[in-house]
Design a protein around this motif. Sequence first.
Motif, PDB file in Angstrom:
ATOM      1  N   VAL A  27      42.863  84.737 -80.634  1.00 25.52           N
ATOM      2  CA  VAL A  27      43.395  85.793 -81.496  1.00 25.52           C
ATOM      3  C   VAL A  27      42.559  87.057 -81.322  1.00 25.52           C
ATOM      4  O   VAL A  27      41.322  87.010 -81.350  1.00 25.52           O
ATOM      5  CB  VAL A  27      43.375  85.353 -82.977  1.00 25.52           C
ATOM      6  CG1 VAL A  27      43.853  86.494 -83.875  1.00 25.52           C
ATOM      7  CG2 VAL A  27      44.246  84.120 -83.164  1.00 25.52           C
ATOM      8  N   GLU A  28      43.233  88.188 -81.115  1.00 22.31           N
ATOM      9  CA  GLU A  28      42.519  89.447 -80.934  1.00 22.31           C
ATOM     10  C   GLU A  28      42.008  89.944 -82.284  1.00 22.31           C
ATOM     11  O   GLU A  28      42.777  90.181 -83.212  1.00 22.31           O
ATOM     12  CB  GLU A  28      43.429  90.496 -80.306  1.00 22.31           C
ATOM     13  CG  GLU A  28      42.695  91.797 -79.980  1.00 22.31           C
ATOM     14  CD  GLU A  28      43.558  92.795 -79.248  1.00 22.31           C
ATOM     15  OE1 GLU A  28      43.026  93.843 -78.831  1.00 22.31           O
ATOM     16  OE2 GLU A  28      44.766  92.524 -79.095  1.00 22.31           O
ATOM     17  N   LEU A  29      40.683  90.112 -82.370  1.00 20.83           N
ATOM     18  CA  LEU A  29      40.036  90.580 -83.594  1.00 20.83           C
ATOM     19  C   LEU A  29      38.954  91.580 -83.239  1.00 20.83           C
ATOM     20  O   LEU A  29      37.988  91.237 -82.550  1.00 20.83           O
ATOM     21  CB  LEU A  29      39.415  89.405 -84.371  1.00 20.83           C
ATOM     22  CG  LEU A  29      40.359  88.315 -84.888  1.00 20.83           C
ATOM     23  CD1 LEU A  29      39.562  87.170 -85.473  1.00 20.83           C
ATOM     24  CD2 LEU A  29      41.315  88.891 -85.930  1.00 20.83           C
ATOM     25  N   ASN A  30      39.122  92.808 -83.668  1.00 19.79           N
ATOM     26  CA  ASN A  30      38.085  93.823 -83.511  1.00 19.79           C
ATOM     27  C   ASN A  30      37.614  93.957 -82.062  1.00 19.79           C
ATOM     28  O   ASN A  30      36.436  93.817 -81.753  1.00 19.79           O
ATOM     29  CB  ASN A  30      36.897  93.514 -84.433  1.00 19.79           C
ATOM     30  CG  ASN A  30      36.025  94.734 -84.679  1.00 19.79           C
ATOM     31  OD1 ASN A  30      36.456  95.867 -84.461  1.00 19.79           O
ATOM     32  ND2 ASN A  30      34.805  94.494 -85.134  1.00 19.79           N
ATOM     33  N   HIS A  31      38.571  94.212 -81.161  1.00 21.18           N
ATOM     34  CA  HIS A  31      38.284  94.471 -79.744  1.00 21.18           C
ATOM     35  C   HIS A  31      37.701  93.254 -79.020  1.00 21.18           C
ATOM     36  O   HIS A  31      36.962  93.391 -78.048  1.00 21.18           O
ATOM     37  CB  HIS A  31      37.328  95.661 -79.588  1.00 21.18           C
ATOM     38  CG  HIS A  31      37.782  96.888 -80.296  1.00 21.18           C
ATOM     39  ND1 HIS A  31      38.911  97.585 -79.946  1.00 21.18           N
ATOM     40  CD2 HIS A  31      37.272  97.533 -81.375  1.00 21.18           C
ATOM     41  CE1 HIS A  31      39.077  98.620 -80.749  1.00 21.18           C
ATOM     42  NE2 HIS A  31      38.099  98.608 -81.640  1.00 21.18           N
ATOM     43  N   GLY A  32      38.051  92.087 -79.485  1.00 20.89           N
ATOM     44  CA  GLY A  32      37.635  90.856 -78.814  1.00 20.89           C
ATOM     45  C   GLY A  32      38.609  89.739 -79.149  1.00 20.89           C
ATOM     46  O   GLY A  32      39.574  89.937 -79.906  1.00 20.89           O
ATOM     47  N   TYR A  33      38.390  88.561 -78.576  1.00 23.15           N
ATOM     48  CA  TYR A  33      39.285  87.430 -78.793  1.00 23.15           C
ATOM     49  C   TYR A  33      38.467  86.239 -79.266  1.00 23.15           C
ATOM     50  O   TYR A  33      37.639  85.698 -78.527  1.00 23.15           O
ATOM     51  CB  TYR A  33      40.025  87.066 -77.497  1.00 23.15           C
ATOM     52  CG  TYR A  33      40.997  88.133 -77.051  1.00 23.15           C
ATOM     53  CD1 TYR A  33      42.334  88.076 -77.426  1.00 23.15           C
ATOM     54  CD2 TYR A  33      40.567  89.202 -76.266  1.00 23.15           C
ATOM     55  CE1 TYR A  33      43.227  89.059 -77.017  1.00 23.15           C
ATOM     56  CE2 TYR A  33      41.447  90.186 -75.857  1.00 23.15           C
ATOM     57  CZ  TYR A  33      42.781  90.110 -76.231  1.00 23.15           C
ATOM     58  OH  TYR A  33      43.661  91.089 -75.839  1.00 23.15           O
ATOM     59  N   CYS A  34      38.690  85.854 -80.524  1.00 29.08           N
ATOM     60  CA  CYS A  34      37.993  84.667 -81.029  1.00 29.08           C
ATOM     61  C   CYS A  34      38.611  83.423 -80.395  1.00 29.08           C
ATOM     62  O   CYS A  34      39.789  83.413 -80.022  1.00 29.08           O
ATOM     63  CB  CYS A  34      38.057  84.602 -82.547  1.00 29.08           C
ATOM     64  SG  CYS A  34      39.685  84.169 -83.214  1.00 29.08           S
ATOM     65  N   ASP A  35      37.821  82.364 -80.276  1.00 28.64           N
ATOM     66  CA  ASP A  35      38.334  81.150 -79.642  1.00 28.64           C
ATOM     67  C   ASP A  35      39.432  80.502 -80.478  1.00 28.64           C
ATOM     68  O   ASP A  35      40.497  80.158 -79.963  1.00 28.64           O
ATOM     69  CB  ASP A  35      37.191  80.155 -79.408  1.00 28.64           C
ATOM     70  CG  ASP A  35      36.272  80.602 -78.283  1.00 28.64           C
ATOM     71  OD1 ASP A  35      36.751  81.310 -77.383  1.00 28.64           O
ATOM     72  OD2 ASP A  35      35.083  80.263 -78.310  1.00 28.64           O
ATOM     73  N   LEU A  36      39.176  80.326 -81.775  1.00 26.44           N
ATOM     74  CA  LEU A  36      40.157  79.679 -82.646  1.00 26.44           C
ATOM     75  C   LEU A  36      40.161  80.333 -84.020  1.00 26.44           C
ATOM     76  O   LEU A  36      39.086  80.611 -84.581  1.00 26.44           O
ATOM     77  CB  LEU A  36      39.839  78.188 -82.812  1.00 26.44           C
ATOM     78  CG  LEU A  36      39.945  77.298 -81.572  1.00 26.44           C
ATOM     79  CD1 LEU A  36      39.344  75.931 -81.839  1.00 26.44           C
ATOM     80  CD2 LEU A  36      41.392  77.161 -81.135  1.00 26.44           C
ATOM     81  N   PHE A  37      41.339  80.564 -84.542  1.00 27.71           N
ATOM     82  CA  PHE A  37      41.482  81.023 -85.924  1.00 27.71           C
ATOM     83  C   PHE A  37      42.337  79.995 -86.645  1.00 27.71           C
ATOM     84  O   PHE A  37      43.471  79.735 -86.242  1.00 27.71           O
ATOM     85  CB  PHE A  37      42.147  82.395 -85.983  1.00 27.71           C
ATOM     86  CG  PHE A  37      41.936  83.113 -87.297  1.00 27.71           C
ATOM     87  CD1 PHE A  37      41.263  84.319 -87.346  1.00 27.71           C
ATOM     88  CD2 PHE A  37      42.412  82.581 -88.499  1.00 27.71           C
ATOM     89  CE1 PHE A  37      41.063  84.989 -88.555  1.00 27.71           C
ATOM     90  CE2 PHE A  37      42.219  83.227 -89.708  1.00 27.71           C
ATOM     91  CZ  PHE A  37      41.531  84.444 -89.734  1.00 27.71           C
ATOM     92  N   LEU A  38      41.800  79.394 -87.700  1.00 29.86           N
ATOM     93  CA  LEU A  38      42.540  78.446 -88.515  1.00 29.86           C
ATOM     94  C   LEU A  38      43.100  79.203 -89.714  1.00 29.86           C
ATOM     95  O   LEU A  38      42.398  79.469 -90.683  1.00 29.86           O
ATOM     96  CB  LEU A  38      41.646  77.286 -88.972  1.00 29.86           C
ATOM     97  CG  LEU A  38      41.561  76.085 -88.019  1.00 29.86           C
ATOM     98  CD1 LEU A  38      41.079  76.495 -86.632  1.00 29.86           C
ATOM     99  CD2 LEU A  38      40.658  75.007 -88.591  1.00 29.86           C
TER     100      LEU A  38
END
Length: 576
Positions: A486-497
């Motif tokens: 998931v794109e968050l603040n100019h980056g991509y977190c591995d997993l968002f629950l």
Amino acid sequence: MEEVKMLPYGIANFADLRGENHYCVDKTMYLPRLEAAGDFLILVRPRRFGKSIFLSMLRDYYDTSRQERFDELFKGLWIAEHPTELKGKYQVIYFDFSQASVGRGDLEERFHSYCSQVLIDFAKRNAAYYGEGFVEDIERMAPNSGEQLRHICFEAKRKGHQLYLIIDEYDNFTNNVLNERGQEVYHALTHATGFYREVFKIYKANFNRILMMGISPVTLDDLTSGFNIARNISTNPLFNMMLGFSEEDVRTMLNYYKDAGLLKADIEAMIAEMKPWYDNYCFAEESLDRDPKMFNCDMVVYYLKNYLELGTSPKQMLDFNTRTDYTKMKRLIELDGMGDEQRSIIREIAAEGKIEAILNLTFPAERIYDKQNFVSLLYYYGMLTMTQDLGMLIELSIPNNNVRKQYYEYLLTEYQQVARLDFMTMARSFQAMAIRGDWRPALQMMADAYKNTSSVRTGIEGERNLQGFFTAYLSINSYYLTAPEVELNHGYCDLFLMPDHVRYPQTAHSYIIELKYLSAKATDAQTESQWQEAVEQIRRYAVGERVQQMCQDTELHLLVVQVRGNELVKMEEVSL
């Protein structure tokens, strides 16, 4: 006042759809395109995309014996105001080969028995056009459907009648054989003097028009020399939107039931909920930037049925009727033995969400395990869809969460064979994670399982491997919509629950999980450096603009999981 139209869940017959006042999405504007495309056509689409109801509509439009009901069946549809010259000009023979493997007896007996009954029905409906004794002749020839068909075609030519052959699920009979009996029996049916091949030879020269639809191109290739006159329009952009629902189709349907007072919900919110699960199909490279993506229409109707009955979306967004092809593919793989390359392909797709390939339009059954053919088969089964034109290659991706869960289920089956987890214990740990914010038991179980299943995780190394593994297990955590990358603040977190408050409003905690992998040879200094980097990353993600909206007023936890080789190094919650 007009009676509110019924929802067409499970309806496959166009006459029933229209005659019994079911809601109808108009696809009749594609009839002139099909006529212009050629006399002999083949179209391949995944299951549950409306193939049967569409072919049934064609039968009612073109069949001479059904013209007395034309106004009743087509009133209000596009074609009623724009009829073509070929309307009602044919005597239609309509086969549904999914019925040809039903019943007792051997394969050939069942096939001929089904086809024979269809041809007897054809003879009775059209008896007035053939004269005395015609029906009796066809009945006398039963159950030899080949002889019956030759006689019908001969008499039709002699009397100047035009014949239209429509076959629904033309590959179903042979695919069932391939799945259940293996390639040796399949080869006997479709090669040399196999009866199935001989039937297609009859079709070749005896019909004025032919349209066949199915879910895979395997039979087509094996029958090429028996039936080699058809044009495959499966990837033609003119027909990209012919089957399935566009977003506008879905919105119009929802608004119809809302205006009728049966649906009390936010239409745009319903569409937003459906899109990640049922949308995103594309069937032509030229349509990628031109046409809207298509919804699986049966899934949309399944979702809406639940809303109309219970006032809410279904607790299980996945309609298990759509899993049929996944199950068939799994049986096919297990029957003839899938090699490491094909296992690696499935793991790669599950981890990456996509794969680059050459999409093959046809391929023989004995080459189904060649890499490009296997990837193409996944596409035709609806397990992949077109997402980007790469010149000679095409990017194929997992279309939606519905399909993604099926990939993860396959991976979980493999993992469970090596290191079985107690799903009841895991369910309780997921509950603790969602209700109390006690996340450690669930993630510890997954970390232990990761270590114990290294033997089935070859082919993809590193962080993608780790992410795919954790996502597969988290996908069965129904309290959340597990979103990778998931794109968050100019980056991509591995997993968002992300909490699924529609089905589980009691969920009080949400999670961002950052997964970090090092090789077994990494030093302690490298391990510590990577950890600090992960902590900075996840804190940066947590202040993204979308985070609060995705958390839905739950308590957010930031978790970093670090693995070296197969060993868990550290797993901690990070504060902002």
